[in-house]
Design an enzyme around this catalytic site. Sequence first.
Site, PDB file in Angstrom:
ATOM      1  N   ARG A   1      29.284  -0.623   2.422  1.00  8.29           N
ATOM      2  CA  ARG A   1      28.508  -1.745   1.939  1.00  8.29           C
ATOM      3  C   ARG A   1      27.889  -1.525   0.557  1.00  8.29           C
ATOM      4  O   ARG A   1      27.396  -2.467  -0.063  1.00  8.29           O
ATOM      5  CB  ARG A   1      27.402  -2.080   2.948  1.00  8.29           C
ATOM      6  CG  ARG A   1      26.328  -0.998   3.059  1.00  8.29           C
ATOM      7  CD  ARG A   1      25.368  -1.249   4.216  1.00  8.29           C
ATOM      8  NE  ARG A   1      24.498  -2.389   4.013  1.00  8.29           N
ATOM      9  CZ  ARG A   1      23.470  -2.426   3.176  1.00  8.29           C
ATOM     10  NH1 ARG A   1      23.198  -1.371   2.442  1.00  8.29           N
ATOM     11  NH2 ARG A   1      22.727  -3.499   3.076  1.00  8.29           N
TER      12      ARG A   1
ATOM     13  N   ALA B   1      33.997  -7.100  -6.529  1.00  6.67           N
ATOM     14  CA  ALA B   1      34.258  -5.864  -5.787  1.00  6.67           C
ATOM     15  C   ALA B   1      34.084  -6.052  -4.281  1.00  6.67           C
ATOM     16  O   ALA B   1      33.235  -6.812  -3.823  1.00  6.67           O
ATOM     17  CB  ALA B   1      33.316  -4.756  -6.263  1.00  6.67           C
ATOM     18  N   LYS B   2      34.934  -5.360  -3.517  1.00  4.13           N
ATOM     19  CA  LYS B   2      34.780  -5.253  -2.071  1.00  4.13           C
ATOM     20  C   LYS B   2      34.416  -3.805  -1.736  1.00  4.13           C
ATOM     21  O   LYS B   2      34.423  -2.940  -2.597  1.00  4.13           O
ATOM     22  CB  LYS B   2      36.099  -5.599  -1.377  1.00  4.13           C
ATOM     23  CG  LYS B   2      36.602  -7.011  -1.631  1.00  4.13           C
ATOM     24  CD  LYS B   2      37.978  -7.203  -1.010  1.00  4.13           C
ATOM     25  CE  LYS B   2      38.448  -8.646  -1.222  1.00  4.13           C
ATOM     26  NZ  LYS B   2      39.829  -8.824  -0.679  1.00  4.13           N
TER      27      LYS B   2
ATOM     28  N   ALA C   1      28.975   1.767   6.222  1.00  4.37           N
ATOM     29  CA  ALA C   1      29.727   0.542   6.489  1.00  4.37           C
ATOM     30  C   ALA C   1      30.414  -0.002   5.228  1.00  4.37           C
ATOM     31  O   ALA C   1      30.618  -1.208   5.114  1.00  4.37           O
ATOM     32  CB  ALA C   1      28.838  -0.532   7.129  1.00  4.37           C
TER      33      ALA C   1
ATOM     34  N   GLY D   1      34.987   2.107   0.921  1.00  3.00           N
ATOM     35  CA  GLY D   1      34.566   3.456   1.294  1.00  3.00           C
ATOM     36  C   GLY D   1      35.290   4.001   2.501  1.00  3.00           C
ATOM     37  O   GLY D   1      35.852   5.092   2.467  1.00  3.00           O
ATOM     38  N   GLU D   2      35.283   3.268   3.580  1.00  2.00           N
ATOM     39  CA  GLU D   2      35.817   3.803   4.831  1.00  2.00           C
ATOM     40  C   GLU D   2      37.262   3.401   5.091  1.00  2.00           C
ATOM     41  O   GLU D   2      38.010   4.129   5.726  1.00  2.00           O
ATOM     42  CB  GLU D   2      34.944   3.325   6.009  1.00  2.00           C
ATOM     43  CG  GLU D   2      33.560   3.930   5.971  1.00  2.00           C
ATOM     44  CD  GLU D   2      32.639   3.353   7.040  1.00  2.00           C
ATOM     45  OE1 GLU D   2      33.023   2.358   7.688  1.00  2.00           O
ATOM     46  OE2 GLU D   2      31.548   3.897   7.216  1.00  2.00           O
TER      47      GLU D   2
END
Lengths: 160, 335
Positions: B89, B287-288, B87, B291-292
Amino acid sequence: MAKVPVQLTLNGTERAEFIDGGLTLLNALRDRFGDTSPKGGCHQGTCGACSVIVDGDLKLSCLTLAETCNGAHVETTAGLAADGIQHPLQRAFLDGFAAQCGFCTPGMIMAAKALLARVPNPSRDDVVEAISGNICRCTGYEPIIQAILSAARSNSQNAA
Amino acid sequence: MALKRGRGVAAINYPTGMNLGGDPSQALVHSTPTGAFMVTLSSVDLGQGLRQVMAQICAETIGIPTEQVTIDTADTDTGPHCMGTFASRGTHRIGNAVAQAAREARQVMLEVAAEALEVDAGDLDTDGKGMIHVKGAPQKSISVFDTALAAHFKYGRSISGRGMFLVPRSFPETETGAMKPATCYAHACTVVDVEVDDETGEVDVVSVKNVFEVGRALNPSMVEQQLVGGSWMGISHALYETTEPYYPAREHGGRDFNEYLMPGPGNLAETETIVLERPAADGPYGAKGVGEMCANPQIPAVANAIFDAVGVRIDSLPITPEKILRALKAQRAAA
């Protein structure tokens, strides 16, 4: 079943093992000779992660029987670094962020090494052709292509 | 019959993390006797670079070199609780936990150093290179190494910290159903140019231009690597990849690598990737999660570009030549 003796030179060191007939070179390297640098991705010759160099030629070790390599010189990524100094291809892959999960990396590097031995100053098309048998899931290939071209450039600079 | 050019645009916003029953991650940080720091996690690095980024966050927070941090990951039997790396995360959730643990460890480290130097801990600062000094008086200093030794052998203290980052469970509002399942959002926009052969239905991706807004890129090279690879994967999802091309029928699905269609190094479109940084208030150092989302906007952009080129809307993936030809045939029949 009777074991078969296999004697080969692995990354410059003479090695011998008794193996089961029909064992692939990949499984022999990983399980008998203790070199886990070639990876078993598909075990059917499609992904290229198991690529090694046998007597100067790039081979898919998952489709090569170990007993056919008797007396052969086998090169893997485990033998690339000399005295702790990374091979130019390893350096280029690191500097160019050309690996993410790393599973395809040993095969990519061996395919590149075989290319650079044949064609020291390859074109982009040469590089694409050379790694077309190797699948990468993470990088989108571009960083790998750039790393190989960069290693070729640094090789020719060193030679000059 | 001709090659038709088309351009498609798509923009997305993408949530960082998820929230089913709450979304926790925890971290523990402690120093060795010689002032190296250990971060213990249950989180997994599967190649995305989690260990590198967590080491950076820990080092930046404590005020020591990144090389002095060791990340111990992925033993869910013994490590602190982590929901996992999914996710998008990891950087956000686990990074926040590591930052909190590192802040607590830094505080203890400064207290020990203050005792050794006989000054107030509030007057101390770190140089990021392994020294702790009195603010404005860099000559009055003690190394992190000696501080750790003093903590262990003289003061009997553990230079350590706990990090607990929890996004509490979000319940939908009864009236509207609205809920807050995620924290900060990453954003992206992609412009794709394609060439569609209206005789064969084949799509050639001519160029891909991406802009990604990622909060702050904690490790710019690894962020770029993720985005470049993800963009390629997005194109691959749009045009090639599926295990069940005639879903729900199982026929003609790839059964192994030989039969699974994926573009190789010879099928690369010219790709440009730009990173925008707009730090998130709730992210570790802004940071955000990226990844996806890096593989998302290319898919609607390709679908839009195909519509622009030949006027057919394909609403299932992947957009195969067969689907395009069938849609073109239906279009002609309706005309």
